[in-house]
Design a protein around this motif. Structure first.
Motif, PDB file in Angstrom:
ATOM      1  N   ALA A   1      50.529  33.930 -51.926  1.00 34.36           N
ATOM      2  CA  ALA A   1      50.272  35.098 -51.067  1.00 34.36           C
ATOM      3  C   ALA A   1      49.245  36.014 -51.714  1.00 34.36           C
ATOM      4  CB  ALA A   1      51.570  35.849 -50.800  1.00 34.36           C
ATOM      5  N   ALA A   2      49.329  36.167 -53.043  1.00 33.32           N
ATOM      6  CA  ALA A   2      48.327  36.969 -53.754  1.00 33.32           C
ATOM      7  C   ALA A   2      46.952  36.325 -53.643  1.00 33.32           C
ATOM      8  CB  ALA A   2      48.721  37.137 -55.224  1.00 33.32           C
ATOM      9  N   LEU A   3      46.892  34.990 -53.665  1.00 32.94           N
ATOM     10  CA  LEU A   3      45.614  34.302 -53.476  1.00 32.94           C
ATOM     11  C   LEU A   3      45.079  34.523 -52.063  1.00 32.94           C
ATOM     12  CD1 LEU A   3      46.329  30.991 -55.392  1.00 32.94           C
ATOM     13  CD2 LEU A   3      44.476  32.587 -55.893  1.00 32.94           C
ATOM     14  N   ALA A   4      45.984  34.552 -51.078  1.00 30.44           N
ATOM     15  CA  ALA A   4      45.549  34.857 -49.712  1.00 30.44           C
ATOM     16  C   ALA A   4      45.001  36.272 -49.640  1.00 30.44           C
ATOM     17  CB  ALA A   4      46.711  34.680 -48.741  1.00 30.44           C
ATOM     18  N   LEU A   5      45.624  37.192 -50.370  1.00 30.46           N
ATOM     19  CA  LEU A   5      45.100  38.559 -50.437  1.00 30.46           C
ATOM     20  C   LEU A   5      43.723  38.572 -51.090  1.00 30.46           C
ATOM     21  CD1 LEU A   5      45.289  41.638 -50.257  1.00 30.46           C
ATOM     22  CD2 LEU A   5      46.633  41.606 -52.382  1.00 30.46           C
ATOM     23  N   GLU A   6      43.552  37.810 -52.151  1.00 30.37           N
ATOM     24  CA  GLU A   6      42.228  37.713 -52.781  1.00 30.37           C
ATOM     25  C   GLU A   6      41.209  37.146 -51.795  1.00 30.37           C
ATOM     26  OE1 GLU A   6      42.200  35.693 -56.489  1.00 30.37           O
ATOM     27  OE2 GLU A   6      43.470  37.167 -57.501  1.00 30.37           O
ATOM     28  N   GLY A   7      41.647  36.160 -50.990  1.00 36.30           N
ATOM     29  CA  GLY A   7      40.754  35.616 -49.978  1.00 36.30           C
ATOM     30  C   GLY A   7      40.377  36.659 -48.941  1.00 36.30           C
ATOM     31  N   LEU A   8      41.341  37.481 -48.553  1.00 33.32           N
ATOM     32  CA  LEU A   8      41.066  38.561 -47.605  1.00 33.32           C
ATOM     33  C   LEU A   8      40.034  39.524 -48.174  1.00 33.32           C
ATOM     34  CD1 LEU A   8      41.857  40.346 -45.087  1.00 33.32           C
ATOM     35  CD2 LEU A   8      43.576  41.386 -46.586  1.00 33.32           C
TER      36      LEU A   8
END
Length: 419
Positions: A390-397
């Motif tokens: 989820a943190a990686l998805a946030l980084e992607g965002l």
């Protein structure tokens, strides 16, 4: 490490600053961020302006500067939307819902078997779990800012990662056409961010665990499979083909046990859950601690060790000493300042395995390398893999990568969100 462009450096600075805000667990000022990150006040001002524009940060008041204009206080904008982290393992699928502050809101879990190990079947399980979570929370899909999914296997740059390579004994891409990613994009209206559990766990440690203060970090995952996530200078190390971390399939005992990968003598065959069960069985094939299910056997070992059962303690000493030899090789090669043991086997057995492994490593690691290591069990609260992805998805965002924007209209749902 690959050469970094100015864009890479800018992105890394943005993530570093964002992690500092998350780890502070309180509102902070731009001046505090400049002091913590070592970035110039001008750079911090630019990056925080970008994060405010994205809605990731929000101003929550001002504080006295001791002279001059009051300083704005910044915090994570937790109500801006939600993130989803999914851990697809060989025996289960778990989905977790987080607010933007990465606080857990809800979760769903489903057991799966070998018959489910196909991209379209796994995707269906993921979609069903996430839809159930959204329906329970009466959330609409427009609240979803990003979805990250951890899949076992090596990461494929274009299509994601292989599905269940250890279970099949192969390392070829299990989903070369990217069907899994496409099915999730169709269901949720945005591209998912795909990663493997080694790197997802490492990101969780960097954001919320023992890696926050580490410069060079090794996160050893002990579960059914075994591997290591690596961060160098607080940056995730991927390797030339995004395949770094397959430490569990390095040679430990020449001519030793057969590993699930088809080779013999691998680290995983001795310190993964099946290897621990094998050690117990080799000592006594009729030991009452043995169960048909490896998870139940690990639980029985933990329970018996908690009662100071000498049989259980002897098994854990043997496994821990073997783990120490493997960790000594890791310490000699990587020279990390922090080694974290994580995943479900470490959660249940780590209190016995870590001391034995530390002693074993002391016999085999180079003294200077060994002296630099801070040994830890994972302190990440909740499920590290789903939190990390989820943190990686946030980084992607934040970076404008996968999950950053809707790709197509999401599948409608009858759920709604009350305000």
């Amino acid at each position: 490490m690959r050469p970094r462009s100015s864009r890479d450096i800018r992105r890394e600075n943005r993530f570093d600053l964002l992690r500092r805000v998350y780890s502070a667990e309180r509102a902070v000022t731009r001046q505090w961020l400049a002091a913590e990150t070592g970035l110039s006040p001008a750079t911090v001002a630019t990056l925080t302006t970008e994060l405010l524009a994205l809605g990731v940060l929000v101003e929550v008041g001002r504080e006295d500067s001791g002279g001059g204009r009051p300083r704005a206080r910044l915090a994570v904008n937790g109500d801006h939307g939600v993130l989803v982290g999914v851990d697809v393992a060989e025996t289960y699928v778990r989905a977790d819902l987080f607010d933007l502050a990465l606080r857990g809101l809800d979760s769903g879990h489903r057991e799966i078997g070998p018959e489910d190990h196909q991209p379209d079947v796994v995707a269906r399980h993921v979609v069903d779990l996430v839809r159930g979570i959204f329906d329970r929370g009466r959330l609409t899909r427009d609240r979803l800012l990003g979805i990250g999914v951890s899949l076992p296997g090596q990461r494929h740059t274009d299509s994601g990662v292989s599905l269940f390579p250890a279970a099949t004994g192969a390392y070829e891409d299990g989903d070369p056409e990217g069907r899994f990613r496409g099915l999730l994009a169709d269901a949720f209206g945005s591209e998912p961010f795909l990663e493997n559990p080694l790197k997802a766990s490492t990101v969780a440690e960097l954001w919320f665990g023992g890696g926050r203060a580490a410069h060079d970090l090794a996160v050893v995952t002990l579960g059914t499979g075994v591997g290591v996530g690596i961060a160098v200078d607080q940056r995730l190390y991927r390797g030339a083909t995004d395949a770094a971390g397959e430490w569990g399939h390095t040679l430990l005992v020449p001519g030793g046990r057969t590993c699930r990968c088809g080779r013999t003598g691998c680290v995983e065959a001795y310190v993964g859950a099946p290897g621990i069960v094998a050690t117990l069985r080799e000592r006594d094939p009729r030991d009452p601690l043995l169960h048909a299910d490896e998870s139940a056997t690990v639980d029985a070992l933990a329970s018996a060790a908690g009662r100071d059962d000498p049989r259980a303690l002897a098994v854990l000493d043997e496994v821990g000493a073997t783990l120490g030899v493997a960790l000594a090789n890791l310490v000699n090669v990587l020279n990390p300042d922090t080694v974290v043991l994580g995943s479900w086997v470490a959660t249940r057995l780590g209190r016995w395995l870590l001391p034995a492994a530390r002693d074993g490593a002391a016999t085999h690691a180079l003294p200077r390398n060994l002296a630099a290591v801070d040994w830890r069990l994972s302190g990440v609260e909740g499920h590290a893999v789903s939190l990390g992805v989820a943190a990686l998805a946030l980084e992607g965002l934040v970076a404008g990568g996968p999950s950053a924007a809707p790709r197509r209209d999401p599948v409608p749902t009858t759920a709604h969100r009350e305000r």
